[in-house]
Scaffold this motif. Structure first.
Motif, PDB file in Angstrom:
ATOM      1  N   SER A  34      -1.051  -2.025  25.334  1.00  0.00           N
ATOM      2  CA  SER A  34      -1.961  -0.874  25.417  1.00  0.00           C
ATOM      3  C   SER A  34      -1.327   0.299  26.151  1.00  0.00           C
ATOM      4  O   SER A  34      -1.419   1.447  25.700  1.00  0.00           O
ATOM      5  CB  SER A  34      -3.250  -1.264  26.125  1.00  0.00           C
ATOM      6  OG  SER A  34      -3.950  -2.216  25.379  1.00  0.00           O
ATOM      7  N   TYR A  38      -0.344   3.912  24.572  1.00  0.00           N
ATOM      8  CA  TYR A  38      -0.923   5.109  25.191  1.00  0.00           C
ATOM      9  C   TYR A  38       0.164   6.088  25.625  1.00  0.00           C
ATOM     10  O   TYR A  38       0.026   7.302  25.442  1.00  0.00           O
ATOM     11  CB  TYR A  38      -1.799   4.726  26.387  1.00  0.00           C
ATOM     12  CG  TYR A  38      -2.430   5.922  27.038  1.00  0.00           C
ATOM     13  CD1 TYR A  38      -3.492   6.574  26.429  1.00  0.00           C
ATOM     14  CD2 TYR A  38      -1.963   6.419  28.242  1.00  0.00           C
ATOM     15  CE1 TYR A  38      -4.076   7.685  27.010  1.00  0.00           C
ATOM     16  CE2 TYR A  38      -2.534   7.525  28.834  1.00  0.00           C
ATOM     17  CZ  TYR A  38      -3.599   8.157  28.208  1.00  0.00           C
ATOM     18  OH  TYR A  38      -4.174   9.264  28.781  1.00  0.00           O
ATOM     19  N   LEU A  44      -6.195   7.293  23.604  1.00  0.00           N
ATOM     20  CA  LEU A  44      -6.781   6.075  24.155  1.00  0.00           C
ATOM     21  C   LEU A  44      -7.290   5.120  23.082  1.00  0.00           C
ATOM     22  O   LEU A  44      -7.108   3.907  23.196  1.00  0.00           O
ATOM     23  CB  LEU A  44      -7.923   6.450  25.097  1.00  0.00           C
ATOM     24  CG  LEU A  44      -8.544   5.311  25.879  1.00  0.00           C
ATOM     25  CD1 LEU A  44      -7.523   4.657  26.785  1.00  0.00           C
ATOM     26  CD2 LEU A  44      -9.722   5.819  26.687  1.00  0.00           C
ATOM     27  N   ALA A  47      -4.630   3.009  21.388  1.00  0.00           N
ATOM     28  CA  ALA A  47      -4.068   2.107  22.392  1.00  0.00           C
ATOM     29  C   ALA A  47      -4.975   0.899  22.597  1.00  0.00           C
ATOM     30  O   ALA A  47      -4.505  -0.238  22.668  1.00  0.00           O
ATOM     31  CB  ALA A  47      -3.858   2.848  23.704  1.00  0.00           C
TER      32      ALA A  47
END
Length: 65
Positions: A34, A38, A44, A47
């Motif tokens: 993640s 990102y 976001l 991600a």
């Protein structure tokens, strides 16, 4: 249905709350993937999507081990 297969142990096992090392592996894979997505995309939602996808795959792999 074969009688012998009814009582055969399952090939896969569910992760229980006591499996700390397995949960740590899954959580670290989620976090690293993640954060990496990102950083690369500055977005976001993708991600989190990739993190959840990696989470699901990691749970399946750890369950097979």
């Amino acid at each position: 249905m074969d009688r012998g297969s009814k009582n055969a142990p399952s090939r896969y096992r569910k992760l229980r709350p006591g499996d700390r090392l397995e949960w740590l592996i899954v959580a670290l894979l989620f976090a690293v993937s993640s954060i990496g997505v990102y950083v690369l995309t500055s977005s976001l939602l993708p991600a989190l999507f990739v993190g959840i996808l990696v989470w699901g795959v990691a749970i399946g792999v750890v369950a097979m081990l």
